[in-house]
Design an enzyme around this catalytic site. Structure first.
Site, PDB file in Angstrom:
ATOM      1  N   SER A  37       0.859  -1.192   0.000  1.00 38.28           N
ATOM      2  CA  SER A  37       0.000   0.000   0.000  1.00 38.28           C
ATOM      3  C   SER A  37       0.892   1.238   0.000  1.00 38.28           C
ATOM      4  O   SER A  37       1.440   1.619   1.043  1.00 38.28           O
ATOM      5  CB  SER A  37      -0.884  -0.004   1.244  1.00 38.28           C
ATOM      6  OG  SER A  37      -1.570   1.224   1.332  1.00 38.28           O
TER       7      SER A  37
ATOM      8  N   HIS B  41      -0.110  -0.897  -4.852  1.00 34.55           N
ATOM      9  CA  HIS B  41      -1.481  -0.446  -4.559  1.00 34.55           C
ATOM     10  C   HIS B  41      -1.464   1.039  -4.227  1.00 34.55           C
ATOM     11  O   HIS B  41      -0.873   1.456  -3.221  1.00 34.55           O
ATOM     12  CB  HIS B  41      -2.027  -1.254  -3.374  1.00 34.55           C
ATOM     13  CG  HIS B  41      -3.438  -0.952  -3.016  1.00 34.55           C
ATOM     14  ND1 HIS B  41      -4.515  -1.482  -3.685  1.00 34.55           N
ATOM     15  CD2 HIS B  41      -3.947  -0.149  -2.042  1.00 34.55           C
ATOM     16  CE1 HIS B  41      -5.636  -1.030  -3.130  1.00 34.55           C
ATOM     17  NE2 HIS B  41      -5.325  -0.236  -2.132  1.00 34.55           N
TER      18      HIS B  41
ATOM     19  N   ASP C 194      -3.552   4.270  -3.293  1.00 35.19           N
ATOM     20  CA  ASP C 194      -4.843   4.745  -2.756  1.00 35.19           C
ATOM     21  C   ASP C 194      -5.079   6.188  -3.152  1.00 35.19           C
ATOM     22  O   ASP C 194      -4.324   7.078  -2.755  1.00 35.19           O
ATOM     23  CB  ASP C 194      -4.838   4.616  -1.228  1.00 35.19           C
ATOM     24  CG  ASP C 194      -4.996   3.176  -0.804  1.00 35.19           C
ATOM     25  OD1 ASP C 194      -4.205   2.702   0.028  1.00 35.19           O
ATOM     26  OD2 ASP C 194      -5.906   2.512  -1.331  1.00 35.19           O
TER      27      ASP C 194
ATOM     28  N   MET D  99      -7.682   9.314  -2.941  1.00 42.37           N
ATOM     29  CA  MET D  99      -8.785   9.755  -2.086  1.00 42.37           C
ATOM     30  C   MET D  99      -9.101  11.230  -2.368  1.00 42.37           C
ATOM     31  O   MET D  99      -8.186  12.021  -2.580  1.00 42.37           O
ATOM     32  CB  MET D  99      -8.386   9.598  -0.612  1.00 42.37           C
ATOM     33  CG  MET D  99      -7.930   8.207  -0.252  1.00 42.37           C
ATOM     34  SD  MET D  99      -7.429   8.137   1.484  1.00 42.37           S
ATOM     35  CE  MET D  99      -6.816   6.473   1.555  1.00 42.37           C
TER      36      MET D  99
ATOM     37  N   HIS E 229      -6.713   2.391  -6.422  1.00 41.44           N
ATOM     38  CA  HIS E 229      -7.929   2.205  -5.629  1.00 41.44           C
ATOM     39  C   HIS E 229      -8.594   3.575  -5.529  1.00 41.44           C
ATOM     40  O   HIS E 229      -8.167   4.422  -4.744  1.00 41.44           O
ATOM     41  CB  HIS E 229      -7.529   1.659  -4.253  1.00 41.44           C
ATOM     42  CG  HIS E 229      -8.679   1.498  -3.297  1.00 41.44           C
ATOM     43  ND1 HIS E 229      -8.465   1.218  -1.965  1.00 41.44           N
ATOM     44  CD2 HIS E 229     -10.020   1.601  -3.463  1.00 41.44           C
ATOM     45  CE1 HIS E 229      -9.634   1.130  -1.348  1.00 41.44           C
ATOM     46  NE2 HIS E 229     -10.587   1.358  -2.231  1.00 41.44           N
TER      47      HIS E 229
ATOM     48  N   MET F 199     -10.924   5.952  -4.304  1.00 40.75           N
ATOM     49  CA  MET F 199     -11.875   6.269  -3.236  1.00 40.75           C
ATOM     50  C   MET F 199     -12.318   7.724  -3.455  1.00 40.75           C
ATOM     51  O   MET F 199     -11.960   8.645  -2.720  1.00 40.75           O
ATOM     52  CB  MET F 199     -11.206   6.087  -1.858  1.00 40.75           C
ATOM     53  CG  MET F 199     -10.952   4.628  -1.536  1.00 40.75           C
ATOM     54  SD  MET F 199      -9.883   4.369  -0.107  1.00 40.75           S
ATOM     55  CE  MET F 199      -8.300   4.303  -0.942  1.00 40.75           C
TER      56      MET F 199
ATOM     57  N   MET G  71     -12.864  -4.471   1.391  1.00 43.20           N
ATOM     58  CA  MET G  71     -12.378  -3.594   2.456  1.00 43.20           C
ATOM     59  C   MET G  71     -12.695  -4.208   3.810  1.00 43.20           C
ATOM     60  O   MET G  71     -13.844  -4.501   4.106  1.00 43.20           O
ATOM     61  CB  MET G  71     -13.027  -2.212   2.341  1.00 43.20           C
ATOM     62  CG  MET G  71     -12.736  -1.437   1.080  1.00 43.20           C
ATOM     63  SD  MET G  71     -10.982  -1.265   0.719  1.00 43.20           S
ATOM     64  CE  MET G  71     -10.423  -0.354   2.175  1.00 43.20           C
TER      65      MET G  71
ATOM     66  N   GLY H 122      -9.868   4.919   3.968  1.00 40.39           N
ATOM     67  CA  GLY H 122      -9.412   6.297   4.156  1.00 40.39           C
ATOM     68  C   GLY H 122      -8.128   6.421   4.934  1.00 40.39           C
ATOM     69  O   GLY H 122      -7.348   7.340   4.695  1.00 40.39           O
ATOM     70  N   PHE H 123      -7.894   5.507   5.851  1.00 42.49           N
ATOM     71  CA  PHE H 123      -6.699   5.658   6.683  1.00 42.49           C
ATOM     72  C   PHE H 123      -6.014   4.309   6.905  1.00 42.49           C
ATOM     73  O   PHE H 123      -6.682   3.279   7.026  1.00 42.49           O
ATOM     74  CB  PHE H 123      -7.056   6.264   8.053  1.00 42.49           C
ATOM     75  CG  PHE H 123      -7.638   7.649   7.949  1.00 42.49           C
ATOM     76  CD1 PHE H 123      -9.014   7.822   7.859  1.00 42.49           C
ATOM     77  CD2 PHE H 123      -6.806   8.766   7.885  1.00 42.49           C
ATOM     78  CE1 PHE H 123      -9.561   9.095   7.732  1.00 42.49           C
ATOM     79  CE2 PHE H 123      -7.347  10.045   7.759  1.00 42.49           C
ATOM     80  CZ  PHE H 123      -8.726  10.206   7.678  1.00 42.49           C
TER      81      PHE H 123
ATOM     82  N   GLY I 243      -3.583   1.917   9.399  1.00 41.02           N
ATOM     83  CA  GLY I 243      -3.450   1.773  10.848  1.00 41.02           C
ATOM     84  C   GLY I 243      -4.736   1.552  11.617  1.00 41.02           C
ATOM     85  O   GLY I 243      -4.775   1.713  12.837  1.00 41.02           O
TER      86      GLY I 243
ATOM     87  N   ASP J  73      -8.166  -5.673   1.617  1.00 39.48           N
ATOM     88  CA  ASP J  73      -7.546  -4.370   1.838  1.00 39.48           C
ATOM     89  C   ASP J  73      -7.958  -3.798   3.195  1.00 39.48           C
ATOM     90  O   ASP J  73      -9.105  -3.456   3.408  1.00 39.48           O
ATOM     91  CB  ASP J  73      -7.999  -3.402   0.721  1.00 39.48           C
ATOM     92  CG  ASP J  73      -7.293  -2.059   0.812  1.00 39.48           C
ATOM     93  OD1 ASP J  73      -7.542  -1.204  -0.053  1.00 39.48           O
ATOM     94  OD2 ASP J  73      -6.489  -1.859   1.750  1.00 39.48           O
ATOM     95  N   GLY J  74      -6.954  -3.747   4.086  1.00 40.82           N
ATOM     96  CA  GLY J  74      -7.224  -3.104   5.382  1.00 40.82           C
ATOM     97  C   GLY J  74      -6.774  -3.977   6.532  1.00 40.82           C
ATOM     98  O   GLY J  74      -7.315  -5.066   6.726  1.00 40.82           O
TER      99      GLY J  74
ATOM    100  N   GLY K 239       0.019  -2.908   4.372  1.00 42.79           N
ATOM    101  CA  GLY K 239       0.276  -1.546   4.862  1.00 42.79           C
ATOM    102  C   GLY K 239       1.088  -1.577   6.132  1.00 42.79           C
ATOM    103  O   GLY K 239       2.092  -2.293   6.227  1.00 42.79           O
TER     104      GLY K 239
ATOM    105  N   SER L  86       0.212  -2.869   8.923  1.00 39.11           N
ATOM    106  CA  SER L  86      -0.027  -4.056   9.769  1.00 39.11           C
ATOM    107  C   SER L  86       0.938  -5.191   9.457  1.00 39.11           C
ATOM    108  O   SER L  86       1.033  -6.141  10.230  1.00 39.11           O
ATOM    109  CB  SER L  86      -1.471  -4.571   9.578  1.00 39.11           C
ATOM    110  OG  SER L  86      -2.369  -3.514   9.774  1.00 39.11           O
TER     111      SER L  86
HETATM  112  C1  DX5 Z   1      -7.104   1.730   3.769  1.00 40.72           C
HETATM  113  C2  DX5 Z   1      -5.960   1.676   2.832  1.00 40.72           C
HETATM  114  C3  DX5 Z   1      -4.966   0.559   2.889  1.00 40.72           C
HETATM  115  C4  DX5 Z   1      -4.581  -0.117   4.146  1.00 40.72           C
HETATM  116  C5  DX5 Z   1      -3.268   0.304   4.773  1.00 40.72           C
HETATM  117  O1  DX5 Z   1      -7.929   2.778   3.354  1.00 40.72           O
HETATM  118  O2  DX5 Z   1      -6.573   1.507   1.554  1.00 40.72           O
HETATM  119  O3  DX5 Z   1      -3.849   1.049   2.237  1.00 40.72           O
HETATM  120  O4  DX5 Z   1      -5.535  -0.007   5.159  1.00 40.72           O
HETATM  121  O5  DX5 Z   1      -2.781  -0.808   5.500  1.00 40.72           O
HETATM  122  P1  DX5 Z   1      -2.943  -0.983   7.092  1.00 40.72           P
HETATM  123  O6  DX5 Z   1      -4.423  -0.979   7.363  1.00 40.72           O
HETATM  124  O7  DX5 Z   1      -2.278  -2.319   7.386  1.00 40.72           O
HETATM  125  O8  DX5 Z   1      -2.214   0.165   7.745  1.00 40.72           O
HETATM  126 ZN    ZN Z   2      -6.689   0.621  -0.795  1.00 44.31          ZN
END
Ligand code: DX5
Ligand code: ZN
Length: 216
Positions: free
Chosen positions: A8, A33, A35, A37, A66, A68, A137, A142-143, A145, A173-174, A195, A197
């Site tokens: 991500s 990937h 994102d 937004m 992606h 959003m 999802m 959006g975020f 973490g 994703d997430g 990401g 995690s």
């Molecule tokens: C969520 C994001 C992802 C992801 C990030 O909107 O699209 O990129 O959550 O990874 P994590 O959740 O592991 O920090």
């Molecule tokens: Zn994403």
């Protein structure tokens, strides 16, 4: 079966983007990937066209966007021209879902649907035949973490059961931690957005982490 590992890029070090992309590519990333937004469909603003162009410059691997954003159909060409190979749209933000997915494919790109935690799979059953990828999802988008939403597991099971009638791959994703990746891989999911995690901000190298994740 090898799982698709999709870093991500919103979680990457943008002060060293070329180095990050090069290292992730060498470490075995399957898709970058990105994102996107707009601060309206989701309460955040992340990557823009120039960021996708910058990622594209440093890898020949797949780049997925992606979206959003509200009304993505009006902006598909922006991201294709920036170098996207796969574009995910949200059915929750687009009035003409099948038309937009068909347009992405008409441009020779892969078409994906990103489904929010609140969205029932039956809402999209009419367009699943157009999807090369489904992005499920497991957090509210959006975020980075955030915490994994366990209620989404039931939906994943439904989409896995429906899979035999379609050709889509399921990407999660997430909040994809190693534990989640192990569990959902065993269920049959095809890939994961990596990401904070699992991949970024860890003490190990990208190479070591990706090797470990592939073995799960
Ligand atoms: C969520 C994001 C992802 C992801 C990030 O909107 O699209 O990129 O959550 O990874 P994590 O959740 O592991 O920090
Ligand atoms: Zn994403």
């Amino acid at each position: 079966m090898a799982k698709l590992l999709c870093p991500s890029m919103m979680c990457a070090d943008f002060g060293n983007l070329k180095k990050e992309v090069t290292e992730l590519d060498l470490a075995g990333a399957d898709s970058f990937h990105c994102d996107v937004m707009d601060g309206s469909f989701v309460p955040n603003i992340a990557m823009g066209v120039m960021d996708i162009e910058a990622v594209r410059q440093h890898t020949n691997k797949m780049v997925d966007c992606h979206l959003m954003i509200e009304n993505p159909s009006s902006k598909i060409d922006w991201f294709i021209n920036a170098g996207a190979d796969l574009i995910y749209i949200h059915p929750e933000s687009e009035r003409y879902v099948s038309k937009t997915l068909a347009y992405i494919k008409s441009r020779g790109k892969l078409a994906g649907l990103a489904i929010n935690p609140d969205t029932n799979p039956l809402v999209v059953s009419e367009v699943l035949g157009l999807c090369d990828y489904l992005l499920v999802m497991t957090v509210n988008p959006g975020f980075a973490g955030q915490a994994f939403l366990p209620t989404v597991k039931e939906k994943i099971k439904v989409l896995l059961d429906m899979k035999e009638n379609y050709h889509y791959k399921i990407i999660i994703d997430g909040a994809c931690s190693p534990q989640i990746i192990a569990e959902l891989s065993k269920m049959g999911c095809d890939g994961f957005v990596l990401g904070t995690s699992a991949l970024f901000g860890q003490k190990k190298t990208y190479q070591d982490i990706m090797k470990e994740l592939q073995r799960l």
